[in-house]
Motif scaffolding. Structure first.
Motif, PDB file in Angstrom:
ATOM      1  N   SER A  11       0.833  -1.222   0.000  1.00 34.67           N
ATOM      2  CA  SER A  11       0.000   0.000   0.000  1.00 34.67           C
ATOM      3  C   SER A  11       0.864   1.266   0.000  1.00 34.67           C
ATOM      4  N   LYS A  12       2.105   1.132   0.484  1.00 36.40           N
ATOM      5  CA  LYS A  12       2.978   2.322   0.579  1.00 36.40           C
ATOM      6  C   LYS A  12       3.629   2.655  -0.762  1.00 36.40           C
ATOM      7  N   LYS A  15       1.696   4.429  -7.295  1.00 31.06           N
ATOM      8  CA  LYS A  15       0.913   3.703  -8.313  1.00 31.06           C
ATOM      9  C   LYS A  15       1.844   2.998  -9.301  1.00 31.06           C
ATOM     10  N   LYS A  18       3.607   0.036  -7.834  1.00 31.71           N
ATOM     11  CA  LYS A  18       2.682  -1.102  -7.670  1.00 31.71           C
ATOM     12  C   LYS A  18       2.556  -1.840  -9.003  1.00 31.71           C
ATOM     13  N   GLU A  53      -8.872   7.736  -6.629  1.00 28.63           N
ATOM     14  CA  GLU A  53      -8.017   6.842  -5.847  1.00 28.63           C
ATOM     15  C   GLU A  53      -8.417   6.828  -4.377  1.00 28.63           C
ATOM     16  N   SER A  56     -10.898   4.097  -2.640  1.00 27.02           N
ATOM     17  CA  SER A  56     -10.560   2.726  -2.275  1.00 27.02           C
ATOM     18  C   SER A  56      -9.077   2.648  -1.919  1.00 27.02           C
ATOM     19  N   GLU A  57      -8.526   1.473  -1.939  1.00 24.36           N
ATOM     20  CA  GLU A  57      -7.124   1.306  -1.554  1.00 24.36           C
ATOM     21  C   GLU A  57      -6.360   0.570  -2.652  1.00 24.36           C
ATOM     22  N   ASN A  58      -5.053   0.743  -2.627  1.00 24.26           N
ATOM     23  CA  ASN A  58      -4.155   0.027  -3.551  1.00 24.26           C
ATOM     24  C   ASN A  58      -4.534   0.232  -5.019  1.00 24.26           C
ATOM     25  N   THR A  59      -5.070   1.401  -5.334  1.00 28.40           N
ATOM     26  CA  THR A  59      -5.537   1.689  -6.689  1.00 28.40           C
ATOM     27  C   THR A  59      -4.361   1.752  -7.670  1.00 28.40           C
TER      28      THR A  59
END
Ligand code: MEV
Length: 444
Positions: A11-12, A15, A18, A53, A56-59
């Protein structure tokens, strides 16, 4: 067996980081290309992108869905162009057809029967049940008093805590009791408000029993299992209907099906969904095609609405149709009763730019008006589906859409589309058949 793909701190990552991690670990493609693919769906405006973004999370990207309009809805004498977000072809077209069909017959009538929401504190009390029940009236006033800081604003808007009941469930589960709490949350869906009140109720319940001299020491050991709203809201219900003299329904199937025959067949189809859970499931799925599309377009919680609708459909002990049809004194009446816990303030409705636009399109309705619109769309969607099923069959309309989609895939011109529509009127539509037909006319 561990595959070595466990990650901490995902999560840190940014984008892009990820996506790079996904490219390396799951897509096995060039990270630059993968980033480009995902990034092609990002909003051009960085600030807007941040808004999405934040939902939600981890977009890593945005998932686009078509935002369509079903015009020609006349509801309680007011015109609406209804926004619908759905990925299923034919849904918006069918809904728009039904809206137009009923427009000149007086449109739709809708009313909110009630808008009570519910929540529960589930707890275990191992003492004397009679004592708990006689203590409850005094506890109840403490509970209501104890959440005054939470309810003050809601009360100003006409809502708040309506009632709290103590339910004894010990016959079903050892020592289990429940505080069944009802709320009016006015224009908000109310999940946060309800859950905050419930968690405070739970604390007060435990404290009051511990402080009371009426309970023996061993009776003071109350365990709160959980405090949570219920998405089953059987008293947050809308009724919507259409009706007209049977002869005004008109002729179907190129004039070969008379209005009386259509009405009878339609009513029988609805009756089948009232008695057969297999058909009821598909019938209600069709209703939810419409309902979900507006619920999503307005940023409301479609999972909550879905869950509730299906529980409501089983409330008499068997899963049944949410719509009903009668023919009495030559009047055709088709109606729906459906629970809809919707909000027009708070949540995504005021944050998502297109949800805001949806609300604006419908004249910024309050929750009750939105509930009526959504129920009407469910009814219209179901009318369209059952009308197709009992007249031409469902595939005729679907195949036309399917044909249009394939033609657009092959970039067919207006002229080619016209020719293809005639050619495929009585032929089976398939990807290869359309490709071959286009090849044929393009080389002719
Ligand atoms: C398809 O998404 C929905 C229908 O199957 C509903 C129905 O059968 O009533 C067409």
């Amino acid at each position: 067996m561990q595959s070595g793909k466990k990650i901490s701190g995902f999560s840190k990552l940014s984008k892009t980081e990820k996506i790079q991690w996904l490219a390396q670990n799951f897509l096995y493609s060039n990270p630059i290309e993968v980033v480009k693919d995902f990034a092609s769906f990002w909003h051009d405006n960085v600030e807007e992108q941040k808004v999405f973004e934040g939902f939600s999370e981890n977009t890593v990207s945005n998932f686009h869905m078509p935002f369509g309009i079903a015009p020609n809805f006349l509801i309680n004498g007011k015109d609406y162009a209804v926004p619908m977000v759905t990925e299923e072809s034919s849904v918006v077209a069918a809904c728009a057809n039904a809206a137009k069909f009923w427009y000149d017959k007086g449109g739709f009538k809708a009313e909110v029967i009630d808008s009570v929401k519910l929540g529960h504190v589930h707890f275990k009390y191992r003492g004397d049940g009679v004592k708990l029940k006689s203590f409850f009236p005094q506890l109840k006033s403490k509970l209501i008093e104890g959440v005054k800081d939470l309810t003050a604003n809601m009360e100003k808007r006409g809502g708040g805590v309506i009632d709290i009941e103590l339910l004894d469930l010990t016959k079903k589960e050892d020592s289990l009791y429940q505080l069944k709490c009802s709320f009016e949350t006015v224009d908000s869906m109310g999940a946060n408000f309800i859950n905050s009140c419930l968690e405070d109720f739970a604390k007060i319940l435990v404290e009051e029993i511990q402080l009371s001299p009426e309970f023996a020491l061993k009776e003071k050991d109350v365990t709160v299992v959980m405090s949570i709203l219920s998405n089953f809201t059987p008293d947050c219900v809308v009724r919507a209907e259409v009706s007209c003299p049977v002869d005004q329904l008109g002729y179907f199937n190129d004039g070969s099906m008379k209005p009386e025959e259509f009405a009878e067949k339609f009513a029988t189809a609805v009756r089948i969904a009232e008695i057969d859970p297999y058909r009821a499931t598909t019938h209600n799925k069709g209703i939810m095609n419409g309902i979900d599309a507006v619920v999503i377009a307005t940023g409301n919680d479609f999972r909550a609405v879905e869950a509730c609708a299906h529980t409501y459909a089983s409330k008499d002990g068997q899963y049944k149709s949410l719509t009903h049809c009668t023919i009495e004194n030559d009047v055709f009446r088709f109606y729906i009763e459906v629970p809809l816990a919707l909000g027009t303030v708070g949540g995504l409705t005021g944050l998502h730019p297109l949800a805001k636009k949806s609300m604006e399109l419908m004249g910024n309705p309050k929750a009750h008006e939105l509930m009526q619109i959504v129920a009407v769309v469910g009814l219209a969607q179901n009318f369209a589906a059952v009308k197709s099923l009992t007249t031409t069959g469902i595939q005729a309309g679907h195949m036309k859409m399917h044909l249009n989609n394939i033609l657009s895939h092959f970039h067919a011109t207006e002229e080619e589309i016209e020719k293809a529509l005639v050619y495929f009127k009585d032929r089976v539509v398939s990807f290869s058949a359309v490709r071959e037909y286009l090849q044929l006319i393009r080389t002719a």
